[in-house]
Design a protein around this motif. Sequence first.
Motif, PDB file in Angstrom:
ATOM      1  N   LEU A   1       0.822  -1.208   0.000  1.00  0.00           N
ATOM      2  CA  LEU A   1       0.000   0.000   0.000  1.00  0.00           C
ATOM      3  C   LEU A   1       0.856   1.258   0.000  1.00  0.00           C
ATOM      4  CD1 LEU A   1      -2.788  -1.073   2.533  1.00  0.00           C
ATOM      5  CD2 LEU A   1      -2.938  -1.008   0.034  1.00  0.00           C
ATOM      6  N   THR A   2       2.099   1.132   0.416  1.00  0.00           N
ATOM      7  CA  THR A   2       3.011   2.278   0.370  1.00  0.00           C
ATOM      8  C   THR A   2       3.317   2.681  -1.069  1.00  0.00           C
ATOM      9  OG1 THR A   2       4.050   1.679   2.470  1.00  0.00           O
ATOM     10  CG2 THR A   2       5.319   3.108   1.003  1.00  0.00           C
ATOM     11  N   ASN A   3       3.427   1.699  -1.945  1.00  0.00           N
ATOM     12  CA  ASN A   3       3.927   1.968  -3.295  1.00  0.00           C
ATOM     13  C   ASN A   3       2.863   1.923  -4.390  1.00  0.00           C
ATOM     14  OD1 ASN A   3       6.718   2.149  -2.464  1.00  0.00           O
ATOM     15  ND2 ASN A   3       6.642  -0.061  -2.145  1.00  0.00           N
ATOM     16  N   THR A   4       1.727   1.259  -4.143  1.00  0.00           N
ATOM     17  CA  THR A   4       0.740   1.129  -5.205  1.00  0.00           C
ATOM     18  C   THR A   4       0.042   2.462  -5.464  1.00  0.00           C
ATOM     19  OG1 THR A   4      -1.174  -0.149  -5.968  1.00  0.00           O
ATOM     20  CG2 THR A   4      -1.150   0.471  -3.657  1.00  0.00           C
ATOM     21  N   THR A   5      -0.404   2.675  -6.690  1.00  0.00           N
ATOM     22  CA  THR A   5      -1.023   3.943  -7.067  1.00  0.00           C
ATOM     23  C   THR A   5      -2.288   3.696  -7.886  1.00  0.00           C
ATOM     24  OG1 THR A   5       0.283   4.107  -9.103  1.00  0.00           O
ATOM     25  CG2 THR A   5       1.177   5.153  -7.119  1.00  0.00           C
ATOM     26  N   SER A   6      -3.054   4.751  -8.043  1.00  0.00           N
ATOM     27  CA  SER A   6      -4.258   4.727  -8.864  1.00  0.00           C
ATOM     28  C   SER A   6      -4.523   6.133  -9.356  1.00  0.00           C
ATOM     29  CB  SER A   6      -5.461   4.216  -8.065  1.00  0.00           C
ATOM     30  OG  SER A   6      -6.656   4.382  -8.798  1.00  0.00           O
ATOM     31  N   THR A   7      -5.167   6.236 -10.494  1.00  0.00           N
ATOM     32  CA  THR A   7      -5.543   7.559 -11.021  1.00  0.00           C
ATOM     33  C   THR A   7      -6.887   8.023 -10.481  1.00  0.00           C
ATOM     34  OG1 THR A   7      -6.577   6.532 -12.963  1.00  0.00           O
ATOM     35  CG2 THR A   7      -4.248   7.184 -13.152  1.00  0.00           C
ATOM     36  N   THR A   8      -7.576   7.159  -9.731  1.00  0.00           N
ATOM     37  CA  THR A   8      -8.905   7.493  -9.216  1.00  0.00           C
ATOM     38  C   THR A   8      -8.785   8.023  -7.793  1.00  0.00           C
ATOM     39  OG1 THR A   8      -9.847   5.722 -10.552  1.00  0.00           O
ATOM     40  CG2 THR A   8     -11.220   6.602  -8.786  1.00  0.00           C
ATOM     41  N   PRO A   9      -9.276   9.248  -7.526  1.00  0.00           N
ATOM     42  CA  PRO A   9      -9.069   9.849  -6.203  1.00  0.00           C
ATOM     43  C   PRO A   9      -9.591   9.005  -5.050  1.00  0.00           C
ATOM     44  CG  PRO A   9      -9.804  11.511  -7.766  1.00  0.00           C
ATOM     45  CD  PRO A   9      -9.900  10.193  -8.477  1.00  0.00           C
ATOM     46  N   ASN A  10     -10.822   8.466  -5.170  1.00  0.00           N
ATOM     47  CA  ASN A  10     -11.350   7.737  -4.012  1.00  0.00           C
ATOM     48  C   ASN A  10     -10.559   6.462  -3.748  1.00  0.00           C
ATOM     49  OD1 ASN A  10     -13.018   5.147  -4.786  1.00  0.00           O
ATOM     50  ND2 ASN A  10     -13.603   6.653  -6.318  1.00  0.00           N
ATOM     51  N   TRP A  11      -9.972   5.870  -4.784  1.00  0.00           N
ATOM     52  CA  TRP A  11      -9.126   4.694  -4.582  1.00  0.00           C
ATOM     53  C   TRP A  11      -7.894   5.067  -3.766  1.00  0.00           C
ATOM     54  CZ3 TRP A  11      -8.655   0.151  -8.381  1.00  0.00           C
ATOM     55  CH2 TRP A  11      -9.919  -0.199  -8.886  1.00  0.00           C
ATOM     56  N   MET A  12      -7.248   6.168  -4.152  1.00  0.00           N
ATOM     57  CA  MET A  12      -6.022   6.549  -3.451  1.00  0.00           C
ATOM     58  C   MET A  12      -6.310   6.948  -2.005  1.00  0.00           C
ATOM     59  SD  MET A  12      -3.417   5.884  -5.208  1.00  0.00           S
ATOM     60  CE  MET A  12      -2.283   6.572  -4.011  1.00  0.00           C
ATOM     61  N   VAL A  13      -7.429   7.616  -1.763  1.00  0.00           N
ATOM     62  CA  VAL A  13      -7.795   7.968  -0.395  1.00  0.00           C
ATOM     63  C   VAL A  13      -8.016   6.709   0.435  1.00  0.00           C
ATOM     64  CG1 VAL A  13      -9.613   8.998   1.024  1.00  0.00           C
ATOM     65  CG2 VAL A  13      -8.701  10.249  -0.931  1.00  0.00           C
ATOM     66  N   THR A  14      -8.690   5.721  -0.140  1.00  0.00           N
ATOM     67  CA  THR A  14      -8.929   4.465   0.574  1.00  0.00           C
ATOM     68  C   THR A  14      -7.621   3.726   0.834  1.00  0.00           C
ATOM     69  OG1 THR A  14     -11.096   4.287  -0.508  1.00  0.00           O
ATOM     70  CG2 THR A  14     -10.212   2.299   0.527  1.00  0.00           C
ATOM     71  N   ILE A  15      -6.746   3.693  -0.179  1.00  0.00           N
ATOM     72  CA  ILE A  15      -5.459   3.002  -0.042  1.00  0.00           C
ATOM     73  C   ILE A  15      -4.617   3.622   1.070  1.00  0.00           C
ATOM     74  CG2 ILE A  15      -3.242   2.650  -1.211  1.00  0.00           C
ATOM     75  CD1 ILE A  15      -4.950   2.320  -3.838  1.00  0.00           C
ATOM     76  N   LYS A  16      -4.501   4.935   1.049  1.00  0.00           N
ATOM     77  CA  LYS A  16      -3.622   5.589   2.019  1.00  0.00           C
ATOM     78  C   LYS A  16      -4.237   5.627   3.414  1.00  0.00           C
ATOM     79  CE  LYS A  16      -0.313   6.163  -0.852  1.00  0.00           C
ATOM     80  NZ  LYS A  16       0.889   5.317  -0.733  1.00  0.00           N
ATOM     81  N   SER A  17      -5.547   5.685   3.502  1.00  0.00           N
ATOM     82  CA  SER A  17      -6.147   5.617   4.834  1.00  0.00           C
ATOM     83  C   SER A  17      -5.904   4.251   5.459  1.00  0.00           C
ATOM     84  CB  SER A  17      -7.645   5.920   4.766  1.00  0.00           C
ATOM     85  OG  SER A  17      -8.346   4.924   4.044  1.00  0.00           O
ATOM     86  N   SER A  18      -5.981   3.201   4.649  1.00  0.00           N
ATOM     87  CA  SER A  18      -5.707   1.866   5.163  1.00  0.00           C
ATOM     88  C   SER A  18      -4.248   1.743   5.601  1.00  0.00           C
ATOM     89  CB  SER A  18      -6.031   0.819   4.095  1.00  0.00           C
ATOM     90  OG  SER A  18      -5.907  -0.481   4.599  1.00  0.00           O
ATOM     91  N   LEU A  19      -3.345   2.337   4.841  1.00  0.00           N
ATOM     92  CA  LEU A  19      -1.940   2.328   5.238  1.00  0.00           C
ATOM     93  C   LEU A  19      -1.759   3.048   6.574  1.00  0.00           C
ATOM     94  CD1 LEU A  19       1.014   1.661   4.519  1.00  0.00           C
ATOM     95  CD2 LEU A  19       1.119   3.873   3.325  1.00  0.00           C
ATOM     96  N   LEU A  20      -2.462   4.148   6.748  1.00  0.00           N
ATOM     97  CA  LEU A  20      -2.394   4.871   8.018  1.00  0.00           C
ATOM     98  C   LEU A  20      -2.885   3.986   9.163  1.00  0.00           C
ATOM     99  CD1 LEU A  20      -3.373   8.529   8.711  1.00  0.00           C
ATOM    100  CD2 LEU A  20      -4.419   6.748  10.090  1.00  0.00           C
ATOM    101  N   TYR A  21      -3.979   3.247   8.935  1.00  0.00           N
ATOM    102  CA  TYR A  21      -4.505   2.361   9.978  1.00  0.00           C
ATOM    103  C   TYR A  21      -3.468   1.295  10.355  1.00  0.00           C
ATOM    104  CZ  TYR A  21      -9.038   4.362   8.665  1.00  0.00           C
ATOM    105  OH  TYR A  21     -10.082   5.220   8.376  1.00  0.00           O
ATOM    106  N   LEU A  22      -2.789   0.742   9.371  1.00  0.00           N
ATOM    107  CA  LEU A  22      -1.764  -0.259   9.659  1.00  0.00           C
ATOM    108  C   LEU A  22      -0.652   0.349  10.505  1.00  0.00           C
ATOM    109  CD1 LEU A  22      -1.422  -2.161   6.251  1.00  0.00           C
ATOM    110  CD2 LEU A  22      -2.679  -2.869   8.286  1.00  0.00           C
ATOM    111  N   GLY A  23      -0.267   1.583  10.163  1.00  0.00           N
ATOM    112  CA  GLY A  23       0.789   2.240  10.925  1.00  0.00           C
ATOM    113  C   GLY A  23       0.400   2.521  12.360  1.00  0.00           C
ATOM    114  N   VAL A  24      -0.889   2.793  12.587  1.00  0.00           N
ATOM    115  CA  VAL A  24      -1.368   3.073  13.936  1.00  0.00           C
ATOM    116  C   VAL A  24      -1.587   1.782  14.723  1.00  0.00           C
ATOM    117  CG1 VAL A  24      -3.315   3.993  15.256  1.00  0.00           C
ATOM    118  CG2 VAL A  24      -2.398   5.289  13.328  1.00  0.00           C
TER     119      VAL A  24
END
Length: 940
Positions: free
Chosen positions: A415-438
Amino acid sequence: MSLTRRTVLRAALAGACAAPLPAGGPSPAAAAVAATTEVPDSAFFGVWNATTGTWRTAPVLDYAAFPALAPVADAARTGDYTAARAALLRYMRTRPQRTPPQWAYNGVYTPALVPLFLDHIWTLGKGEIHHSTLTVGTHWTAVDADVTDGVKSAVSTGGVGFMLMARHKEPSTAEFAGRHAAADAPELTLTYADGTVRKLAASQSCHIAAGPDAATPSGSAQTLQVHDEGAGPFTDATRKAYLWFDLTGVGAPETAALRLTGRTSAGQQQIMLYQVQVGFDETTRCWNNTVQNTFSWQGDPNGFDWRKPTGANVDNEFGYQLPRFYFAGPIADAYRTGKDERIAAGLISLMTDFITDANATTSSAGAASFPRNLDAAWRHQNWCYAYEILRTSPSLTADANISMLKAIHTGGRYLTNTTSTTPNWMVTIKSSLLYLGVCFPEFLAAPSWRDAAQAYLAQQLAGALYPDGGYTEASSSYAMGVAQTFVATASVLAANGHPVGTVAPLRSLAWYLADQTYPNGYDPAYGDSGYTDQRPALAALADLLDDDRLRHVATAGAAGTAPGHTSVTYPDTRVVVQRTGWRDTDWYLRLNADRGNHGHPDELAIQLYAHDRPLLPAMGAYSYAADPTADWLRTSTQAHNTVTIDGRAQSPTAAAAVSNLSLPWADLADGFTDATPGVRHRRSVLFLHGFGWLVTDTLTPDDPGQHTYQQNWHLLPDAGPVLDGGIARTRFTAGTQLTIIPADPAAVTATIEDGHYSPITYQVAPTRYVSYSLTAAGARTLNTLLLPTPPGTRTRAKLSVQTCDDGGRALRLTSSTSRLTGYHFQAPGDGAARRFGPYLFDGSLAYVDRHAGVQRILLTGGTLLRQDRRTLLAADEALPTTLAVRLDQVKRTVEIAGPAAEAGGRPLHLAAPWARTATVAGQDVPITRKGGLVTIPALR
């Protein structure tokens, strides 16, 4: 997973899933869970170099920051990874509690679903809602089910359906009397508060069959078959039964009971009853044309394969959403509540089974990426929640624990490195990464995951908004989903002692959402969206942003401070909202020319709400299935409240624009689109507050040939529209009605057509819509009055076209009940004086009406407005923009507003010799008199 291990695991769970789950000790299944992951222990725990006293292979765990991990580090240094696994499990059982994100679920959840989840019976979305389980024996017997809630929720849609499906994979076949049976046909009994009882027979019944009969309807069958056996989600022998009851004209009952008569071929058989909200025709319904949302792998020794069921007529979402583990949170909650270890063992089994299968069938990213990065992000959010509960379960072995943690750590890297051109996808991806970090700070990478994700989310949101603050995807549900993600991440950060920080663009997005909500607080449901209550989400945003005005919107005025605005324009997003206020009984119109992911071909579509209900709603999306109904809703312009040109779907990427001018007693919106190549569509909307909307559609083709224009107005399923002399009226049983009045009924063909309405995903109901169409060459104009009639009122109005001196046309609006007579006129704006009705005007737009001693004037451009031979208004210079005037002869007041009344405007001369006071843009100004005119000075 090996067949042997699957068999042991499914057998251990079979008894628990066939009946309510009693409390008990650890399941024997727990011991069968083996560690299966592509990450070796050496790469996870590290490899120690005793000579140098350093790690030859760095561990993924932060031994230095967490002294309690010392036993794990000691075992890893000696290379005893079995001991390291055991020590890590002991640590995880006793580590400080983390507050994980709330689990996500995409259906209608009840606790009764937990045994189904554990038995691998999975429903996609809200199209099939599990109700109860019925039992039939070998003799024909009546069985009853209380379906009160389902019927109440379906009354407004005009019908309710039910689906029957086998609970277990077994050779027995259940039969139920269908509506064509000689006796014991299905019956729905409705009981009302006054004791009245109404019995309804099914209007449709059939069963569908897989295999050789997949294309064969069974609508004439007297008995309906239900059967399921074998491996996989279904076999050629699978049968499901469907019933439909017509609720047209039926009021919501106090109670509702469904009676079925059935039997089974051997012993006793359990049959699951689901409510469905998709109507069907029994003469054509078969397996091949039914969008199914529920499939069962119960008793299958191979379990899930985590993919879309091969050969099933479902959309691809099944294969995407199943690996998201939407069921993990509910199962974990059930375990936390009842402490039944068979529930914990079942969820552990599902998680480790997925890890094994995904690692074996996907790329080097393994279970971290399957099947797409969006699905992986949702899965890791749900795993964060589930793991926090499972970590203390006796059923969690050291091997299962390490399997999960390795998959989670790999997920963080992915999730650190994967990307998407769709905004809601990237928001979901990075929020999940944040949850893992917490939630997993023991990983060395956790702080960077958390910090980088938090910074990225702020940057991503800014990039996902237009300069005006609107969201770049043309879907209200997706926009709100993004906003809710920021509330969720802030909540998790704060609960775990991390700084929340600020995300400046979030306030803009929150207001974009608030501005578009209906007066009742519901989602306007444009694009791929559903009609859902937005106020709870807006309240959470108001708390996070500490926005008292937003709190007022979120609480329907019960708290906070009223916003200082009503109508809004988002010019970059290309959205206009006209509204009278923020109460449930206010009036509202949305006009859009938006574009972006999850949008529909709905340029210049209107959504209308007045007093107590949506009157012209968006029709929804239904599903992403390759289904005729879903295709019509999502990809046709005909399914939207705009003009379809030559039967073609619009291209929303074409040039377009919208604008709106908000005045004290009116709003004036205007927009154009080139979304149908070869014909420009311009739509203007004059909103007379508290009365109605005048809609003008001007269609200008590039060529001299004929074109067909279809102006469509879509209604709720219980609207009951009728045509009377080319004028359409709704016939709701109660509440506000709508009359749709064409200015020239003889010039158009008025029809009422069959359509579809999908209030939420995977539910759809039949509805009727009004169509005014014509085929003609050259430019054409369609003028329509949208006239709401709230309860207790009797508004009647007429709209007619009048020919002007120069061949132009004006609209004449009359209402006997409101004692109103008005004229609406548009001209090229070339400075020439033109007559319309009794008026003469030299500008580009005019609206003049008179009622109850009040005259209202709305002008754009021009210097002179005369009525017959009398000057009503004169300006020393041409008005540069729009001006609104209200002359109240009873109160002897003059009110002037609009852009032309702002500072630097022009003095005005008005036929108001009786005037005592005057205001310009809300400020008191002096009055001077000369003859029959008064002069109102401009603001300085």
